[in-house]
Design a protein around this motif. Structure first.
Motif, PDB file in Angstrom:
ATOM      1  N   UNK A 110       0.693  -1.167   0.018  1.00 26.00           N
ATOM      2  CA  UNK A 110      -0.117  -0.030  -0.086  1.00 26.00           C
ATOM      3  C   UNK A 110       0.862   1.319   0.044  1.00 26.00           C
ATOM      4  N   UNK A 111       0.344   2.128  -0.844  1.00 20.16           N
ATOM      5  CA  UNK A 111       1.185   3.620  -0.685  1.00 20.16           C
ATOM      6  C   UNK A 111       1.014   4.203   0.653  1.00 20.16           C
ATOM      7  N   UNK A 112       2.113   4.577   1.274  1.00 25.14           N
ATOM      8  CA  UNK A 112       2.215   5.092   2.700  1.00 25.14           C
ATOM      9  C   UNK A 112       3.338   6.108   2.568  1.00 25.14           C
ATOM     10  N   UNK A 113       3.386   7.139   3.632  1.00 24.50           N
ATOM     11  CA  UNK A 113       4.445   7.800   3.726  1.00 24.50           C
ATOM     12  C   UNK A 113       5.579   7.200   4.294  1.00 24.50           C
ATOM     13  N   UNK A 114       6.933   7.190   3.881  1.00 25.80           N
ATOM     14  CA  UNK A 114       7.963   6.523   4.172  1.00 25.80           C
ATOM     15  C   UNK A 114       9.216   7.429   4.151  1.00 25.80           C
ATOM     16  N   UNK A 115      10.028   7.256   4.713  1.00 21.81           N
ATOM     17  CA  UNK A 115      11.404   7.842   4.859  1.00 21.81           C
ATOM     18  C   UNK A 115      12.635   6.965   4.014  1.00 21.81           C
ATOM     19  N   UNK A 116      13.098   7.400   3.158  1.00 27.72           N
ATOM     20  CA  UNK A 116      13.973   6.421   2.266  1.00 27.72           C
ATOM     21  C   UNK A 116      15.205   6.472   3.027  1.00 27.72           C
ATOM     22  N   UNK A 117      15.815   5.278   3.252  1.00 35.96           N
ATOM     23  CA  UNK A 117      16.971   5.043   3.869  1.00 35.96           C
ATOM     24  C   UNK A 117      18.237   5.525   3.460  1.00 35.96           C
ATOM     25  N   UNK A 118      18.456   5.447   2.199  1.00 32.73           N
ATOM     26  CA  UNK A 118      19.331   5.910   1.270  1.00 32.73           C
ATOM     27  C   UNK A 118      19.554   7.302   1.312  1.00 32.73           C
ATOM     28  N   UNK A 119      18.431   7.851   0.613  1.00 35.96           N
ATOM     29  CA  UNK A 119      18.351   9.468   0.262  1.00 35.96           C
ATOM     30  C   UNK A 119      18.018  10.304   1.666  1.00 35.96           C
TER      31      UNK A 119
END
Length: 296
Positions: free
Chosen positions: A132-141
């Motif tokens: 599902x589309x959810x707000x996430x923080x990308x670990x790399x960027x």
């Protein structure tokens, strides 16, 4: 993500069960969808306006079979969902509609693959964060963004047409990895800091990491914990091997240390078993970091 042989589990009875009466007597739900879609087109309808009330793919035996096939893990990220949440029965090819974005980032809605909604080969178990589309923080960027597959299904070139449309058959050049169709290890490169990168700039690896949100921060941190445990076990095995070589050891102590080393090696390889979380990461790190005498 690891390769999984779908033939290891029988197709659930719900998907094969025919209707017992009426116009569709003797037909499976997938066959009924195909017939109703053909009728819809013949009556002047379009793929975009076709609807169907699907019932079979969410039956208990389908969920049970998917849990068996993937060991209670998400097909994409390998997180064990079984202890904390019900499985999302994921349609690899989205059933109702497909979402794309144009060069300006504007969402485009296309018809889905409704005729595959009850097809066993199109169903996978997924955790909520991959599906599902959810707000996430990308670990790399470090960037906060909306991640998760939802209705995304990127391809290169033309898409598969519905069988009832009469259009020429197309073999899609799909940009997403399906663990039942190919070896994800050829496209994904796991790092010991918990991140995953496309192997040799693989387009499939790149698209799959983004669409399945495989570098969301909490997931990457969980993988980092496994990577550190693997490193710890390898150091323990190395240290035991060094002590065992000491000629001053008594034979009894040497045997005890050999047993301990064997236990550590078994525990290390247990982390790479298909039913363990993040087995793909474990397998790669063991292959890259373990001495030849420890590999299997």
């Amino acid at each position: 993500m690891i390769r999984v042989d779908r033939d290891g589990v029988l197709e659930p009875a719900s998907l094969e069960r025919p209707y017992g009466s009426g116009r569709f007597k003797g037909k499976t739900e997938a066959e009924r969808v195909a017939i109703e879609f053909a009728d819809h087109l013949r009556d002047g309808g379009t793929p975009e306006t076709f609807t169907f009330k699907y019932e079979r793919y969410s039956d208990a035996d389908v969920k049970f079979a998917l849990n068996q096939l993937f060991g209670g893990k998400c097909a994409y990220c390998e997180t064990r969902y079984a202890a904390t949440q019900p499985v999302d029965v994921e349609h690899w090819r989205p059933k109702s509609e497909v979402h794309e974005r144009d060069a300006n980032g504007v969402k485009i809605v296309l018809p889905g693959y409704h005729w595959l909604a009850s097809a066993w080969e199109n169903l996978l178990p997924s955790c909520i964060d991959c599906n599902r589309e959810r707000g996430q923080k990308d670990f790399v960027t470090g960037v906060e963004e909306t991640l998760g597959k939802a209705n995304q299904f990127p391809v290169n070139g033309p898409r598969m047409a519905p069988p009832a449309s009469g259009a020429p058959a197309v073999v899609e050049d799909v940009l997403l990895l399906n663990p039942c169709l190919e070896d994800p290890g050829a496209h994904l490169d796991f790092r010991d800091d918990g991140a995953v990168m496309p192997r040799q700039d693989s387009p499939k690896g790149l698209a799959s990491i983004r669409v399945y949100a495989l570098n969301r921060t909490e997931l990457a941190l969980d993988r980092l914990g496994i990577a550190r445990l693997i490193e710890q076990r390898l150091r323990t095995i190395e240290g035991l091997a060094s002590v065992i070589r000491d000629p001053a050891l008594t034979e009894n102590l040497r045997r005890d240390l050999q047993d301990l080393a064997a236990h550590e090696i078994d525990a290390l390889h247990e982390m790479a078993q298909p039913d363990r979380e993040y087995a793909a990461l474990a397998r790669q790190l063991i292959e890259e970091s373990a001495p030849p005498s420890v590999r299997r």
